[in-house]
Design a protein around this motif. Structure first.
Motif, PDB file in Angstrom:
ATOM      1  N   PHE A  51      -7.042   8.583  -8.428  1.00 42.06           N
ATOM      2  CA  PHE A  51      -7.961   9.074  -9.272  1.00 42.06           C
ATOM      3  C   PHE A  51      -7.363  10.070 -10.235  1.00 42.06           C
ATOM      4  N   GLY A  52      -7.437   9.965 -11.460  1.00 36.19           N
ATOM      5  CA  GLY A  52      -7.061  11.052 -12.332  1.00 36.19           C
ATOM      6  C   GLY A  52      -8.276  11.614 -13.138  1.00 36.19           C
ATOM      7  N   ASP A  53      -7.841  12.502 -14.060  1.00 32.30           N
ATOM      8  CA  ASP A  53      -8.876  13.386 -14.800  1.00 32.30           C
ATOM      9  C   ASP A  53      -9.378  12.296 -15.873  1.00 32.30           C
ATOM     10  N   GLY A  54     -10.525  12.571 -16.550  1.00 33.18           N
ATOM     11  CA  GLY A  54     -11.067  11.923 -17.590  1.00 33.18           C
ATOM     12  C   GLY A  54     -11.572  10.408 -17.068  1.00 33.18           C
ATOM     13  N   LYS A  55     -12.205  10.422 -15.681  1.00 35.80           N
ATOM     14  CA  LYS A  55     -12.695   9.246 -15.111  1.00 35.80           C
ATOM     15  C   LYS A  55     -11.800   8.073 -14.823  1.00 35.80           C
ATOM     16  N   PHE A  56     -10.303   8.303 -14.926  1.00 36.78           N
ATOM     17  CA  PHE A  56      -9.408   7.328 -14.714  1.00 36.78           C
ATOM     18  C   PHE A  56      -9.396   7.115 -12.943  1.00 36.78           C
ATOM     19  N   SER A  57      -9.392   5.746 -12.537  1.00 40.06           N
ATOM     20  CA  SER A  57      -9.532   5.453 -11.462  1.00 40.06           C
ATOM     21  C   SER A  57      -8.918   4.092 -11.162  1.00 40.06           C
ATOM     22  N   MET A  58      -8.103   3.630 -10.184  1.00 39.28           N
ATOM     23  CA  MET A  58      -7.448   2.217 -10.000  1.00 39.28           C
ATOM     24  C   MET A  58      -7.541   2.352  -8.420  1.00 39.28           C
ATOM     25  N   GLN A  59      -7.623   0.789  -8.141  1.00 42.06           N
ATOM     26  CA  GLN A  59      -7.723   0.486  -6.572  1.00 42.06           C
ATOM     27  C   GLN A  59      -6.992  -0.755  -6.392  1.00 42.06           C
ATOM     28  N   LEU A  60      -6.219  -0.941  -5.284  1.00 48.08           N
ATOM     29  CA  LEU A  60      -5.733  -2.060  -4.799  1.00 48.08           C
ATOM     30  C   LEU A  60      -6.213  -1.977  -3.510  1.00 48.08           C
ATOM     31  N   GLY A  61      -6.991  -3.461  -3.200  1.00 45.83           N
ATOM     32  CA  GLY A  61      -7.492  -3.762  -2.140  1.00 45.83           C
ATOM     33  C   GLY A  61      -6.822  -5.000  -1.481  1.00 45.83           C
ATOM     34  N   THR A  62      -6.582  -4.940  -0.163  1.00 41.57           N
ATOM     35  CA  THR A  62      -6.407  -6.132   0.599  1.00 41.57           C
ATOM     36  C   THR A  62      -6.976  -6.527   1.939  1.00 41.57           C
ATOM     37  N   HIS A 116       0.849  -1.279  -0.018  1.00 36.04           N
ATOM     38  CA  HIS A 116      -0.081   0.063  -0.022  1.00 36.04           C
ATOM     39  C   HIS A 116       0.885   1.225  -0.165  1.00 36.04           C
ATOM     40  N   LYS A 117       2.015   1.172   0.797  1.00 38.43           N
ATOM     41  CA  LYS A 117       2.792   2.440   0.832  1.00 38.43           C
ATOM     42  C   LYS A 117       3.562   2.732  -0.758  1.00 38.43           C
ATOM     43  N   THR A 118       3.946   1.507  -1.309  1.00 34.69           N
ATOM     44  CA  THR A 118       4.433   1.771  -2.479  1.00 34.69           C
ATOM     45  C   THR A 118       3.659   2.022  -3.851  1.00 34.69           C
ATOM     46  N   VAL A 119       2.209   1.381  -3.658  1.00 36.65           N
ATOM     47  CA  VAL A 119       1.263   1.903  -4.559  1.00 36.65           C
ATOM     48  C   VAL A 119       0.925   3.207  -4.450  1.00 36.65           C
ATOM     49  N   LYS A 120       0.626   3.701  -3.371  1.00 35.64           N
ATOM     50  CA  LYS A 120       0.585   5.298  -2.852  1.00 35.64           C
ATOM     51  C   LYS A 120       1.904   5.913  -3.736  1.00 35.64           C
ATOM     52  N   GLU A 121       2.807   5.597  -3.586  1.00 35.97           N
ATOM     53  CA  GLU A 121       4.085   6.393  -4.141  1.00 35.97           C
ATOM     54  C   GLU A 121       3.795   6.398  -5.816  1.00 35.97           C
ATOM     55  N   VAL A 122       3.484   5.146  -6.096  1.00 36.50           N
ATOM     56  CA  VAL A 122       3.377   5.095  -7.819  1.00 36.50           C
ATOM     57  C   VAL A 122       2.249   5.812  -8.270  1.00 36.50           C
ATOM     58  N   PHE A 123       1.223   5.787  -7.731  1.00 33.44           N
ATOM     59  CA  PHE A 123      -0.087   6.805  -8.162  1.00 33.44           C
ATOM     60  C   PHE A 123       0.364   8.198  -7.958  1.00 33.44           C
ATOM     61  N   GLU A 124       1.018   8.627  -6.926  1.00 29.63           N
ATOM     62  CA  GLU A 124       1.435   9.906  -6.966  1.00 29.63           C
ATOM     63  C   GLU A 124       2.626  10.409  -8.011  1.00 29.63           C
TER      64      GLU A 124
END
Length: 130
Positions: free
Chosen positions: A97-108, A66-74
């Motif tokens: 979340f990005g513009d143009g309706k982009f979203s991606m979620q990691l769940g554990t 989760h820490k690394t995914v946050k860094e990747v997204f940012e």
């Protein structure tokens, strides 16, 4: 950005995140057609949705990923929302979340690991991606 660029952008991030938790992820179908989405001024576009799951990862692995995914997204310029592990099932999410309706979620959780979302809504004047 056209539909092929949007799909490539999404799958590049998707693949990068999957590599952080090696294992038997379910397969995604990158050649699958997209869904119609609405762009400004009533124009139709295309977006793609890809989801994948894998088995449970340890609490330590979940904290690290989760820490690394946050860094990747940012690093990709996405706005990040995270939840902390909660309940007996250790449910936790990191969403970009990005513009143009982009979203991606990691769940554990104690039940498994999920990764999914939608690409940007991209102009598709030929309608070949749906």
């Amino acid at each position: 950005m056209g539909p092929e660029q949007a799909r490539t952008e999404y799958l590049d991030i998707f693949t990068q995140i999957q590599a952080l938790a090696p294992g038997d992820w379910t397969k995604v179908a990158p050649e699958a057609p997209g869904d119609v989405c609405d762009l400004p001024q009533g124009i139709e576009g295309t977006q793609f949705s890809f989801d994948s799951t894998r088995s449970v990862i340890s609490e330590d692995q979940a904290e690290a990923i989760h820490k690394t995914v946050k860094e990747v997204f940012e690093s990709k310029g996405l706005r990040v929302v995270q939840t902390q592990p909660s309940g007996a099932n250790r449910d936790q999410t990191t969403t970009g979340f990005g513009d143009g309706k982009f979203s991606m979620q990691l769940g554990t959780s104690s039940f498994g690991t999920t990764l999914g979302g939608n690409t940007r809504c991209a102009p598709d004047p030929e309608g070949k991606f749906r």
